[in-house]
Write a protein that holds these residues in place. Structure first.
Motif, PDB file in Angstrom:
ATOM      1  N   SER A 121      45.038  -6.765   8.518  1.00  0.00           N
ATOM      2  CA  SER A 121      43.978  -7.058   7.975  1.00  0.00           C
ATOM      3  C   SER A 121      42.719  -6.162   8.074  1.00  0.00           C
ATOM      4  O   SER A 121      41.755  -6.152   7.633  1.00  0.00           O
ATOM      5  CB  SER A 121      43.434  -8.510   8.351  1.00  0.00           C
ATOM      6  OG  SER A 121      44.453  -9.392   7.938  1.00  0.00           O
ATOM      7  N   PRO A 177      42.268  -2.972   5.779  1.00  0.00           N
ATOM      8  CA  PRO A 177      41.813  -3.200   4.263  1.00  0.00           C
ATOM      9  C   PRO A 177      40.382  -3.942   4.347  1.00  0.00           C
ATOM     10  O   PRO A 177      39.616  -3.553   3.400  1.00  0.00           O
ATOM     11  CB  PRO A 177      42.992  -4.241   3.772  1.00  0.00           C
ATOM     12  CG  PRO A 177      44.047  -3.928   4.490  1.00  0.00           C
ATOM     13  CD  PRO A 177      43.470  -3.383   5.843  1.00  0.00           C
ATOM     14  N   ARG A 208      36.999  -2.214   2.388  1.00  0.00           N
ATOM     15  CA  ARG A 208      36.271  -2.727   1.424  1.00  0.00           C
ATOM     16  C   ARG A 208      34.836  -2.587   1.664  1.00  0.00           C
ATOM     17  O   ARG A 208      33.841  -2.580   0.741  1.00  0.00           O
ATOM     18  CB  ARG A 208      36.439  -4.213   1.399  1.00  0.00           C
ATOM     19  CG  ARG A 208      37.893  -4.513   0.609  1.00  0.00           C
ATOM     20  CD  ARG A 208      37.979  -6.174   0.327  1.00  0.00           C
ATOM     21  NE  ARG A 208      38.024  -6.670   1.427  1.00  0.00           N
ATOM     22  CZ  ARG A 208      39.301  -7.450   1.968  1.00  0.00           C
ATOM     23  NH1 ARG A 208      40.364  -7.030   1.402  1.00  0.00           N
ATOM     24  NH2 ARG A 208      39.184  -8.096   3.089  1.00  0.00           N
TER      25      ARG A 208
END
Length: 425
Positions: free
Chosen positions: A12, A15, A19
């Motif tokens: 996690s 990513p 973003r």
């Protein structure tokens, strides 16, 4: 923070950070980072983000921590709302001229191509366009000429002198009853102004002074934002013990350590005069250090007058004091053992030599003394019990072997044995 270190959610982290893109991230002034238990490297990253928001890529370029640790830190701060994501600043698109714009109504493409009079000066709401452009250019030039906000060179040098005599509350400009939130806000505001990285190149010569000011402010923040440290500091202020006194004491301890090292060097060079002076300074500078006391006691005993009179009582008293300060001080036991040996107290000396060997099995001198005492019979060897011989094949369980059977050496039994040996055939 420790839990994230033990079980990081690697699937996690990347990513989530991806973003964010090029959006700058900054510190949330309302966040309380004490609950995380961050160390100095993490605190450095937080300080830099508090001074100037940066993108994730810029944060990863910092050489404060490994890249993976910085990613984990940013991820933790992001999910705990310790940082805020700021919008990406983009330049506004150029406005397309409209046909109804009066600035272009007085001049047509045909008139330009024909080379005829361009007509009257174009206006916008009654203001000549030439004047509008000049006004914008003047504003732009004024903005570019404005120096960056921050302290001047003179202010930095003056503040560096003033902050030395200020307490931690004065360093941050807060009252003694200021809450932790007030302390945090004051620190972050000052950090944006006084951080050395924000100084322009023209202030490179006063960067060290600015770093001194910022270090003092950071120390004030670390102390006053922690309830326990703040209580101790307030108690010290109430007693009249200033931080300058503490710094002087620390400096005294450092100088005592240096003198102790000098004394060891002089002693190896057999320069008892200089060794005694340095050892005495080390002992007086830090009398709570057992090694300093022990070395001073030993060199004191090596002085010619002490050796001639065999007067080692002052040194023995100091060595007892050193052992009381630190019951595991190898030097103190070794020096006391050697002095006891010179005084003829062999049993006491041997006991201390054994203690030295227990503390440090590699101590050559103590091992040699214990070995010599053993060879001379000063120590009784402990004979280990030999293991019983294995039982004969077919013997009953629990039966004694021949080697372990008790023999009753009486006259009759001896005669029986010899009778069996020399029996006539």
């Amino acid at each position: 923070w420790e839990g994230m270190h033990l079980r990081p959610n690697d699937s996690s982290i990347d990513p989530t950070l991806a973003r964010l893109g090029a959006a700058p991230i900054g510190i949330n002034n309302q966040a309380d980072f004490r609950r995380f238990g961050f160390g100095p490297p993490e605190g450095k990253v937080i300080e830099l983000l508090a001074v100037r928001p940066m993108s994730v890529v810029q944060v990863l370029d910092l050489s404060v921590m490994p890249v993976r640790q910085i990613k984990l830190l940013v991820y933790v701060l992001l999910i705990t709302k310790g940082i805020v994501v700021m919008p990406v600043q983009t330049s506004a698109p150029a406005r397309k001229p409209q046909a109804s714009d009066p600035s272009i109504s007085a001049q047509t493409p045909d008139s330009n191509r024909s080379g005829s009079d361009p007509g009257p000066v174009s206006t916008r709401q009654g203001v000549p366009m030439a004047r509008v452009k000049l006004k914008k250019a003047a504003v732009a030039s004024t903005t570019q000429a404005t120096p960056p906000s921050g302290p001047t060179r003179e202010e930095i040098l003056e503040r560096a002198k003033q902050i030395e005599g200020e307490n931690l509350f004065q360093a941050l400009g807060v009252e003694k009853d200021a809450t932790a939130d007030v302390v945090r806000s004051a620190y972050f505001a000052l950090a944006k102004q006084w951080h050395p990285d924000r100084l322009p190149e023209s202030h490179a010569d006063v960067r060290d002074a600015a770093a001194k000011v910022f270090a003092r402010m950071s120390d004030a923040f670390q102390t006053l934002s922690d309830p326990d440290k703040r209580a101790q500091y307030l108690e010290a202020l109430a007693k009249g013990t200033t931080e300058s006194d503490e710094q002087a004491k620390v400096q005294q301890v450092i100088e005592a350590t240096i003198e102790y090292q000098k004394a060891e060097v002089y002693l190896r060079k057999h320069d008892l005069g200089k060794a005694f002076k340095s050892a005495q300074k080390a002992y007086e500078g830090d009398p709570e250090q057992a090694h300093h006391v022990a070395l001073y006691a030993w060199i004191l005993a090596q002085q010619p007058d002490a050796q001639e009179a065999k007067n080692f009582e002052p040194s023995m008293t100091l060595l007892d004091q050193a052992i009381k300060l630190n019951p595991r001080c190898e030097q103190a036991f070794l020096y006391r053992a050697m002095l006891c040996k010179q005084m003829g107290k062999a049993s006491v000396a041997l006991r201390d030599f054994k203690t030295v060997v227990e503390l440090n099995p590699r101590n050559i001198e103590a091992n040699r003394e214990v070995r010599l005492a053993t060879m001379r019979g000063g120590v009784k060897d402990v004979v280990e019990e030999k293991p019983a011989a294995p039982a004969r094949p077919g013997a009953k369980p629990g039966a004694k072997s021949a080697a372990s059977q008790d023999i009753n050496w009486t006259k009759d039994s001896v005669g029986d044995i010899f009778g069996k040996l020399f029996k006539k055939k």
